[in-house]
Design a protein around this motif. Structure first.
Motif, mmCIF file in Angstrom:
data_model
loop_
_atom_site.group_PDB
_atom_site.id
_atom_site.type_symbol
_atom_site.label_atom_id
_atom_site.label_comp_id
_atom_site.label_asym_id
_atom_site.label_seq_id
_atom_site.Cartn_x
_atom_site.Cartn_y
_atom_site.Cartn_z
ATOM 1 N N VAL A 56 0.830 -1.198 0.000
ATOM 2 C CA VAL A 56 0.000 0.000 0.000
ATOM 3 C C VAL A 56 0.867 1.252 0.000
ATOM 4 O O VAL A 56 2.027 1.235 0.379
ATOM 5 C CB VAL A 56 -0.945 0.042 1.231
ATOM 6 N N SER A 57 0.273 2.328 -0.452
ATOM 7 C CA SER A 57 0.879 3.649 -0.394
ATOM 8 C C SER A 57 -0.124 4.536 0.325
ATOM 9 O O SER A 57 -1.100 4.981 -0.270
ATOM 10 C CB SER A 57 1.167 4.167 -1.798
ATOM 11 N N GLY A 58 0.090 4.734 1.614
ATOM 12 C CA GLY A 58 -0.903 5.431 2.426
ATOM 13 C C GLY A 58 -2.069 4.493 2.656
ATOM 14 O O GLY A 58 -1.918 3.415 3.199
ATOM 15 N N LYS A 59 -3.251 4.872 2.187
ATOM 16 C CA LYS A 59 -4.427 4.010 2.297
ATOM 17 C C LYS A 59 -4.745 3.312 0.976
ATOM 18 O O LYS A 59 -5.627 2.463 0.920
ATOM 19 C CB LYS A 59 -5.635 4.832 2.730
ATOM 20 N N GLU A 60 -4.044 3.663 -0.079
ATOM 21 C CA GLU A 60 -4.336 3.136 -1.408
ATOM 22 C C GLU A 60 -3.484 1.912 -1.715
ATOM 23 O O GLU A 60 -2.281 1.901 -1.485
ATOM 24 C CB GLU A 60 -4.067 4.232 -2.442
ATOM 25 N N LYS A 61 -4.107 0.881 -2.238
ATOM 26 C CA LYS A 61 -3.379 -0.320 -2.637
ATOM 27 C C LYS A 61 -2.644 -0.047 -3.935
ATOM 28 O O LYS A 61 -3.170 0.576 -4.843
ATOM 29 C CB LYS A 61 -4.339 -1.490 -2.790
ATOM 30 N N LYS A 62 -1.384 -0.506 -4.022
ATOM 31 C CA LYS A 62 -0.552 -0.233 -5.186
ATOM 32 C C LYS A 62 -0.660 -1.301 -6.267
ATOM 33 O O LYS A 62 -0.307 -1.058 -7.403
ATOM 34 C CB LYS A 62 0.911 -0.094 -4.755
ATOM 35 N N CYS A 63 -1.138 -2.494 -5.906
ATOM 36 C CA CYS A 63 -1.169 -3.606 -6.854
ATOM 37 C C CYS A 63 -2.575 -4.181 -6.966
ATOM 38 O O CYS A 63 -3.407 -3.989 -6.099
ATOM 39 C CB CYS A 63 -0.225 -4.715 -6.390
ATOM 40 N N LYS A 64 -2.798 -4.903 -8.058
ATOM 41 C CA LYS A 64 -4.056 -5.635 -8.221
ATOM 42 C C LYS A 64 -3.723 -7.087 -8.549
ATOM 43 O O LYS A 64 -2.740 -7.382 -9.231
ATOM 44 C CB LYS A 64 -4.927 -5.010 -9.302
ATOM 45 N N PHE A 65 -4.531 -7.997 -8.039
ATOM 46 C CA PHE A 65 -4.313 -9.432 -8.217
ATOM 47 C C PHE A 65 -5.350 -9.954 -9.199
ATOM 48 O O PHE A 65 -6.534 -9.628 -9.101
ATOM 49 C CB PHE A 65 -4.443 -10.155 -6.873
ATOM 50 N N LYS A 66 -4.897 -10.737 -10.166
ATOM 51 C CA LYS A 66 -5.802 -11.231 -11.194
ATOM 52 C C LYS A 66 -5.537 -12.716 -11.421
ATOM 53 O O LYS A 66 -4.386 -13.155 -11.450
ATOM 54 C CB LYS A 66 -5.583 -10.449 -12.491
#
Length: 87
Positions: A56-66
């Motif tokens: 995460v960067s702060g409260k935002e997730k940096k990656c997505k899982f697919k």
């Protein structure tokens, strides 16, 4: 009598300037981290969902899982491809 208010104002300006500088510098650092996908790529496996979502960067997730699935024509079995990539 006029010197203490002037000193307080000068001190406040210096503190505000330091805070603005800190947040400006930290945002540039976080932006440069988003460019590299090596952090996300290390979790491209079956059990990587938790690791991928923990970056995460702060409260935002940096990656997505697919998860991509397809049927192998020769074996008639499902095959899965796991990817963790930058948003």
């Amino acid at each position: 009598m006029k010197k203490p208010p002037i000193l307080l104002i000068a001190l406040a300006v210096v503190i505000i300037g330091a805070i603005v500088f800190y947040f400006t510098y930290s945002k540039k650092t976080n932006t440069s981290l988003n460019i590299g996908s090596s952090e996300c790529g290390q979790f491209s496996n079956k059990d990587g969902y938790t690791g991928c979502m923990s970056i995460v960067s702060g409260k935002e997730k940096k990656c997505k899982f697919k998860i991509d699935n397809k049927v192998n024509e020769t074996t008639q079995q499902m095959e899965f491809t796991y990817t963790c990539s930058p948003k």
